[in-house]
Enzyme design. Structure first.
Site, mmCIF file in Angstrom:
data_model
loop_
_atom_site.group_PDB
_atom_site.id
_atom_site.type_symbol
_atom_site.label_atom_id
_atom_site.label_comp_id
_atom_site.label_asym_id
_atom_site.label_seq_id
_atom_site.Cartn_x
_atom_site.Cartn_y
_atom_site.Cartn_z
ATOM 1 C CG ASP A 43 -10.769 10.401 2.996
ATOM 2 O OD1 ASP A 43 -10.445 9.367 3.740
ATOM 3 O OD2 ASP A 43 -9.841 11.272 2.324
ATOM 4 C CB SER A 44 -12.293 5.193 4.399
ATOM 5 O OG SER A 44 -12.875 5.484 5.741
ATOM 6 C CG ASP A 82 -10.026 11.570 6.979
ATOM 7 O OD1 ASP A 82 -9.370 11.760 7.745
ATOM 8 O OD2 ASP A 82 -10.228 10.455 6.389
ATOM 9 C CE LYS A 112 -7.482 10.379 9.275
ATOM 10 N NZ LYS A 112 -6.923 9.983 8.021
ATOM 11 C CD GLU A 114 -5.358 10.595 3.371
ATOM 12 O OE1 GLU A 114 -4.537 10.604 2.400
ATOM 13 O OE2 GLU A 114 -6.105 9.814 3.602
ATOM 14 C CD GLU A 181 -4.120 3.676 5.831
ATOM 15 O OE1 GLU A 181 -4.697 2.542 5.126
ATOM 16 O OE2 GLU A 181 -4.283 4.735 5.853
#
EC number: 2.1.2.11
Length: 277
Positions: A43-44, A82, A112, A114, A181
């Site tokens: 999602d970056s 993501d 993914k 978070e 991260e």
């Protein structure tokens, strides 16, 4: 295409796993040709492709759209996508609905998620539903406001213990892999040693079972600031800007197009249209 079992074998044999982000067809194609093991459609993309200030504005539809393009460019590479902000927090039903949409419509091989506390049940639900999950702990960009900014996580004893505990719980919930991260290298080494699943680092030291970086960061494309943990292998922005500037100047001075870039009409046809003029 490598599978979950292949990644486990790579961890066991201490062969580093190479993951790279990609958000479109050409980037994915180049990544596959270069030999990466996994592609992350992160999602970056909100920041590096869409120009947003954070990942918070990225939607499920965005992730599906970009993953489709990546899948076309890298059909033989394992693709992780993501789940974006708030797409797996409201309810179990909502989480499963969003996850199913991403996987079914985009062709992603894994999703993914978070976070630790509050996300374990989502990991478990997706895993039981047959969707492989990659967990993400440490600096989690979707929660950067709660974390107090983009800072290294797990630097003190209490937060380090919490990261270890959450990592174990992610594996117990069914995660096939963990991304860490901005975590101290020593803590990453401990977590990678503790878990049986692969640990992929980004700003987390060399002792992780693999590494992931953002495509645009390593090639120097559209990035204004390079994080400390990034190794930039080239700066293609300079080459691109030079090329565009050359095009601008050529058009301004009518140096482009030249005859070799143009198409010519048959003289007989021309005579018939305009009397040869």
């Amino acid at each position: 295409m490598k599978t979950k079992l292949d990644f486990l074998k790579m961890k066991e044999s201490e062969e580093p796993i190479v993951m790279l982000t990609a958000y479109d067809y050409p980037a994915a194609k180049l990544a596959e040709q270069a030999g990466v093991d996994m592609i992350l459609v992160g999602d970056s993309l909100g920041m590096v492709v869409l120009g947003l200030d954070s990942t918070v504005g990225v939607t499920v539809a965005d992730m599906i759209h970009h993953t489709k393009a990546v899948k076309r460019g890298a059909p033989n590479t394992f693709i992780v996508t993501d789940m974006p902000f708030m797409s797996y927090h409201l309810s179990k039903e909502d989480t499963l609905k969003n996850a199913a949409a991403i996987v079914q419509e985009s062709g992603a091989d894994a999703l993914k998620l978070e976070g630790g506390e509050g996300v374990f049940e989502s990991i478990r639900a997706l895993t039981l539903g047959g969707i492989p999950v990659v967990s993400h702990l440490g600096l989690t960009p979707q929660s950067v406001g709660v974390l107090g900014g983009y800072k290294v996580q797990g630097k003190d004893e209490q937060s380090a213990k919490k990261l270890i505990e959450d990592s174990i719980k992610c594996e117990e919930a069914g995660a096939m892999m963990l991304v860490l991260e901005c975590v101290p290298a020593e803590l990453t080494a401990k977590i990678a040693e503790t878990l049986s699943i692969p640990v992929i680092g980004i700003g987390a030291g060399v002792k992780a079972d693999g590494q992931v970086l953002v495509y645009h960061d390593i090639i120097g494309h559209g990035v204004e600031r390079t994080p400390k943990f990034v190794k930039q292998y080239t700066r293609i922005d300079e080459t691109i800007e030079t090329a565009i500037s050359g095009y601008v100047q050529d058009v301004r001075h009518r140096a482009f197009p030249e005859q070799k870039h143009s198409f010519q009409m048959n003289q007989t046809v021309l005579d018939g249209l305009y009397g040869g003029k």
